[in-house]
Motif scaffolding. Structure first.
Motif, PDB file in Angstrom:
ATOM      1  N   MET D   1      93.493  -3.626   8.241  1.00 45.81           N
ATOM      2  CA  MET D   1      92.836  -2.338   7.941  1.00 45.81           C
ATOM      3  C   MET D   1      91.832  -1.986   9.031  1.00 45.81           C
ATOM      4  N   ARG D   2      91.948  -0.795   9.545  1.00 48.25           N
ATOM      5  CA  ARG D   2      91.137  -0.287  10.649  1.00 48.25           C
ATOM      6  C   ARG D   2      89.668  -0.215  10.250  1.00 48.25           C
ATOM      7  N   LYS D   3      88.843  -0.523  11.230  1.00 49.41           N
ATOM      8  CA  LYS D   3      87.396  -0.407  11.008  1.00 49.41           C
ATOM      9  C   LYS D   3      87.039   1.069  10.887  1.00 49.41           C
ATOM     10  N   LEU D   4      86.187   1.371   9.943  1.00 48.84           N
ATOM     11  CA  LEU D   4      85.807   2.767   9.750  1.00 48.84           C
ATOM     12  C   LEU D   4      84.894   3.246  10.876  1.00 48.84           C
ATOM     13  N   SER D   5      85.069   4.486  11.291  1.00 46.02           N
ATOM     14  CA  SER D   5      84.211   5.056  12.325  1.00 46.02           C
ATOM     15  C   SER D   5      82.837   5.373  11.733  1.00 46.02           C
ATOM     16  N   VAL D   6      81.900   5.607  12.634  1.00 44.36           N
ATOM     17  CA  VAL D   6      80.547   5.962  12.195  1.00 44.36           C
ATOM     18  C   VAL D   6      80.587   7.183  11.279  1.00 44.36           C
ATOM     19  N   LYS D   7      81.289   8.173  11.731  1.00 47.13           N
ATOM     20  CA  LYS D   7      81.355   9.414  10.961  1.00 47.13           C
ATOM     21  C   LYS D   7      81.887   9.153   9.561  1.00 47.13           C
ATOM     22  N   GLU D   8      82.957   8.371   9.487  1.00 41.89           N
ATOM     23  CA  GLU D   8      83.547   8.077   8.184  1.00 41.89           C
ATOM     24  C   GLU D   8      82.589   7.301   7.296  1.00 41.89           C
ATOM     25  N   ARG D   9      81.919   6.298   7.913  1.00 40.32           N
ATOM     26  CA  ARG D   9      80.998   5.503   7.113  1.00 40.32           C
ATOM     27  C   ARG D   9      79.853   6.351   6.577  1.00 40.32           C
ATOM     28  N   VAL D  10      79.343   7.250   7.414  1.00 40.37           N
ATOM     29  CA  VAL D  10      78.238   8.106   6.973  1.00 40.37           C
ATOM     30  C   VAL D  10      78.680   8.995   5.825  1.00 40.37           C
ATOM     31  N   ILE D  11      79.825   9.630   5.993  1.00 40.46           N
ATOM     32  CA  ILE D  11      80.299  10.530   4.945  1.00 40.46           C
ATOM     33  C   ILE D  11      80.531   9.772   3.647  1.00 40.46           C
ATOM     34  N   GLU D  12      81.120   8.599   3.772  1.00 44.66           N
ATOM     35  CA  GLU D  12      81.426   7.830   2.573  1.00 44.66           C
ATOM     36  C   GLU D  12      80.145   7.443   1.828  1.00 44.66           C
ATOM     37  N   THR D  13      79.199   6.895   2.584  1.00 47.47           N
ATOM     38  CA  THR D  13      77.938   6.477   1.969  1.00 47.47           C
ATOM     39  C   THR D  13      77.196   7.680   1.388  1.00 47.47           C
ATOM     40  N   ALA D  14      77.067   8.713   2.212  1.00 41.92           N
ATOM     41  CA  ALA D  14      76.311   9.884   1.769  1.00 41.92           C
ATOM     42  C   ALA D  14      76.973  10.525   0.556  1.00 41.92           C
ATOM     43  N   SER D  15      78.287  10.555   0.539  1.00 43.15           N
ATOM     44  CA  SER D  15      78.979  11.189  -0.571  1.00 43.15           C
ATOM     45  C   SER D  15      78.623  10.519  -1.886  1.00 43.15           C
ATOM     46  N   SER D  16      78.660   9.221  -1.867  1.00 45.80           N
ATOM     47  CA  SER D  16      78.338   8.499  -3.090  1.00 45.80           C
ATOM     48  C   SER D  16      76.885   8.741  -3.499  1.00 45.80           C
ATOM     49  N   LEU D  17      75.987   8.685  -2.527  1.00 41.29           N
ATOM     50  CA  LEU D  17      74.568   8.876  -2.844  1.00 41.29           C
ATOM     51  C   LEU D  17      74.287  10.300  -3.291  1.00 41.29           C
ATOM     52  N   PHE D  18      74.818  11.271  -2.556  1.00 38.79           N
ATOM     53  CA  PHE D  18      74.593  12.666  -2.930  1.00 38.79           C
ATOM     54  C   PHE D  18      75.107  12.929  -4.343  1.00 38.79           C
ATOM     55  N   TYR D  19      76.281  12.415  -4.628  1.00 35.20           N
ATOM     56  CA  TYR D  19      76.861  12.705  -5.939  1.00 35.20           C
ATOM     57  C   TYR D  19      76.107  11.999  -7.056  1.00 35.20           C
ATOM     58  N   PHE D  20      75.871  10.713  -6.883  1.00 36.29           N
ATOM     59  CA  PHE D  20      75.318   9.955  -8.013  1.00 36.29           C
ATOM     60  C   PHE D  20      73.794  10.023  -8.110  1.00 36.29           C
ATOM     61  N   ASN D  21      73.112  10.187  -6.972  1.00 37.84           N
ATOM     62  CA  ASN D  21      71.648  10.233  -7.026  1.00 37.84           C
ATOM     63  C   ASN D  21      71.069  11.624  -6.797  1.00 37.84           C
ATOM     64  N   GLY D  22      71.847  12.498  -6.202  1.00 38.60           N
ATOM     65  CA  GLY D  22      71.365  13.843  -5.917  1.00 38.60           C
ATOM     66  C   GLY D  22      71.031  14.035  -4.444  1.00 38.60           C
ATOM     67  N   TYR D  23      71.121  15.254  -4.002  1.00 37.63           N
ATOM     68  CA  TYR D  23      70.898  15.589  -2.594  1.00 37.63           C
ATOM     69  C   TYR D  23      69.438  15.361  -2.208  1.00 37.63           C
ATOM     70  N   ASN D  24      68.530  15.858  -3.014  1.00 39.76           N
ATOM     71  CA  ASN D  24      67.115  15.699  -2.690  1.00 39.76           C
ATOM     72  C   ASN D  24      66.628  14.265  -2.855  1.00 39.76           C
ATOM     73  N   GLN D  25      67.246  13.545  -3.751  1.00 41.24           N
ATOM     74  CA  GLN D  25      66.821  12.165  -3.978  1.00 41.24           C
ATOM     75  C   GLN D  25      67.357  11.209  -2.927  1.00 41.24           C
ATOM     76  N   THR D  26      68.267  11.691  -2.106  1.00 41.91           N
ATOM     77  CA  THR D  26      68.872  10.839  -1.085  1.00 41.91           C
ATOM     78  C   THR D  26      68.260  11.132   0.269  1.00 41.91           C
ATOM     79  N   GLY D  27      67.640  10.137   0.867  1.00 43.19           N
ATOM     80  CA  GLY D  27      67.020  10.322   2.170  1.00 43.19           C
ATOM     81  C   GLY D  27      67.930   9.880   3.292  1.00 43.19           C
ATOM     82  N   ILE D  28      67.679  10.439   4.461  1.00 39.44           N
ATOM     83  CA  ILE D  28      68.417  10.031   5.650  1.00 39.44           C
ATOM     84  C   ILE D  28      68.321   8.527   5.861  1.00 39.44           C
TER      85      ILE D  28
END
Lengths: 187, 187, 187, 187
Positions: D1-28
């Motif tokens: 399985m291919r290593k995920l790119s930076v962009k993919e990792r960011v989107i994946e992590t952020a997606s989970s955080l944005f959805y489950f914790n909220g946009y404002n509750q999720t910091g950079i």
DNA sequence: CATGAATGAGGCTTCATTCAT
DNA sequence: CATGAATGAAGCCTCATTCAT
């Protein structure tokens, strides 16, 4: 017309940005974006941002002294060739909206260890000073000492006129400086 | 001796850093570290870094004009009180290792939108110019027009001497400027 | 007219800001600035920002239910009093530029531990649900079970209409929801 | 399985955080910490936090519509394919502990100038609406007008069921909405 | 009961430079 | 010789809350 090399494109872009926006206000990213050069390509030609500034100042020295010379020859003031300098200041500074002296500007707010840039500034001002001394000596009216003494006074008027016109965004300091120069020469 | 307030400590620290290291070279973090103030405390007193610089320039204006006045009165040159300015330049600039003019320095490499700082610089130079005009008028030797004309020429010599001594790290430009001023006054 | 107390002024200001700008977008500083109350005074009345939000939601509950009741009574639909709810949605949401439901909005993006706010939201929606059930039962057309079943369906239409009109910034979802409600009632 | 790119990792992590914790509750900082990416690397791929949210919503749109489609096809309700939507809501929302709709949630408490996110939300809801209209038209039981009218009513039930199940942390609103949908379809 | 100064933690973003291809 | 992704450090600023008066 030949395509510009990477090095040339970087210098050209950076020169405009450094002069008109300032050294600290200009980022590496802006330089590579506007010059259309890849970042690592740029770093192949310049070890650092400071080195780009050195190249900028060297190029600017050639250009600036050349235009100055041309203007002074063209005007060829009878009662003191050096007075042409002030005509040049008007021509130059009105065109660049009184953006001031590239060397004065870059030296004012520089990281403590940017000595290469400092050296370039000192070098330029020394060359300019010598140039003024020579033009005064050519007049054959003064002793060598007198020529240098008067030349230094004119030099200071020029520097003061540049910075003050930059602050005031107005040409009056240049005109005032020229009047003072006439006084000094005709004393 | 009273403990200094947060505002005072910030201005004092920032003033020294802004003047000796430059506005862009001085970070907010350095200011709070050296002044021993919490970041948020600082921002309670100053809306932005630019506002700190405005306070710095205002404080410096009072201080600088005061010292200038004091020196000029003390010297009280017979053949032109204004000549005392050049004595002040020597006293001041040798002490600060020819760090140049705080107002000239800050305006040279400033973010485009820092208009409040620009305004302070213009304000200071206008006040200084008026001050020179007045000192010339007090001589009772010139018409009002002559006084202002001569004053402007002296002003330009002063500005040029400051920036050139900063570049050369040497006092010769100040001495040269003073000689030129004497010439202009005794013509 | 009596001067408002600190507590009242804070709640009033915060309510408007929380509702129209959002809970996270509204800072404590903005609240004290716009209410003209000192920060520590505010913290004397409210232990935390969350507590202000609780007071906001409680006040809003009284106000919102009151206006709803008033509108429903005024309209007094013959074929289902509950239809007046949709008239109320139109009146309310067009006036607030489709800003949506204060309770829906605050619950979406909240720190994990803000349980007091969560509780308020659940409380309000439960009260609202009971209110709808009651209004259905008053019709004397349905069994208790039917009334609650139908009421829940209407409730869902209302919630959907609010959020969708907020997203679309348009009243069509409310009108569509009302048509659906009519269908359900006249089946 | 291919290593995920930076962009993919960011989107994946952020997606989970944005959805489950909220946009404002999720910091950079949380995003980069959990994705194991350097801050500046992240900013090479996304100009701003808002842009990350846009990518999150775009990815979520594909995913969400895909799963919805799959579920609706699988269920293939005889008396109205659209009823499969409510089965999907149950499957989806019980799995995410009734965290509600990513688009509804992000729009409720958003900085005023985050228009790109707003646009994404409107876009998604418009696409979803069109999708429902189409599924209704495929039934060949309604005129085009009727299909759209009924579709909008179902849409509102869906939106209401999502938000209400989020508040109540319970599936009853979804079941109630489904019953209402059946009523509307079989009228 | 009222106040404004002070705070630590964290917010989002940009910098000049180097690395792997 | 050219490239674009990756980086650590630092940039300026704001948050909700508490303290001393």
């Amino acid at each position: 017309m030949r395509k510009l090399s990477v090095k040339e494109r970087v210098i050209e872009t950076a020169s405009s940005l450094f002069y008109f926006n300032g050294y600290n206000q200009t980022g590496i990213n802006q330089i590579i974006a506007e010059s259309g050069v890849a970042k690592a390509s740029m770093y192949q030609h310049f070890r650092s941002k400071e080195d780009i500034a050195v190249a900028y100042l060297q190029g600017r020295h050639i250009m600036w002294m050349g235009k100055l010379n041309e203007c002074v020859e063209r005007k060829n003031h009878k009662n003191g060739k050096v007075l042409g300098c002030f005509d040049y200041l008007i021509e130059w500074l009105t065109e660049v909206d009184f953006r001031g002296c590239g060397w004065q500007n870059i030296i004012s707010d520089l990281p403590k260890d940017h000595t290469k840039i400092r050296d370039q500034v000192v070098l330029h001002k020394n060359e300019f000073r010598k140039w003024i001394h020579n033009i005064m000596k050519e007049e054959n009216k003064y002793t060598e000492k007198q020529a240098e003494k008067l030349g230094d006074e004119i030099l200071i008027l020029i520097e003061g006129a540049i910075i003050l016109s930059q602050i005031q965004k107005n040409e009056w300091p240049i005109k005032s400086a020229k009047r003072a120069a006439v006084s000094l020469l005709t004393k």
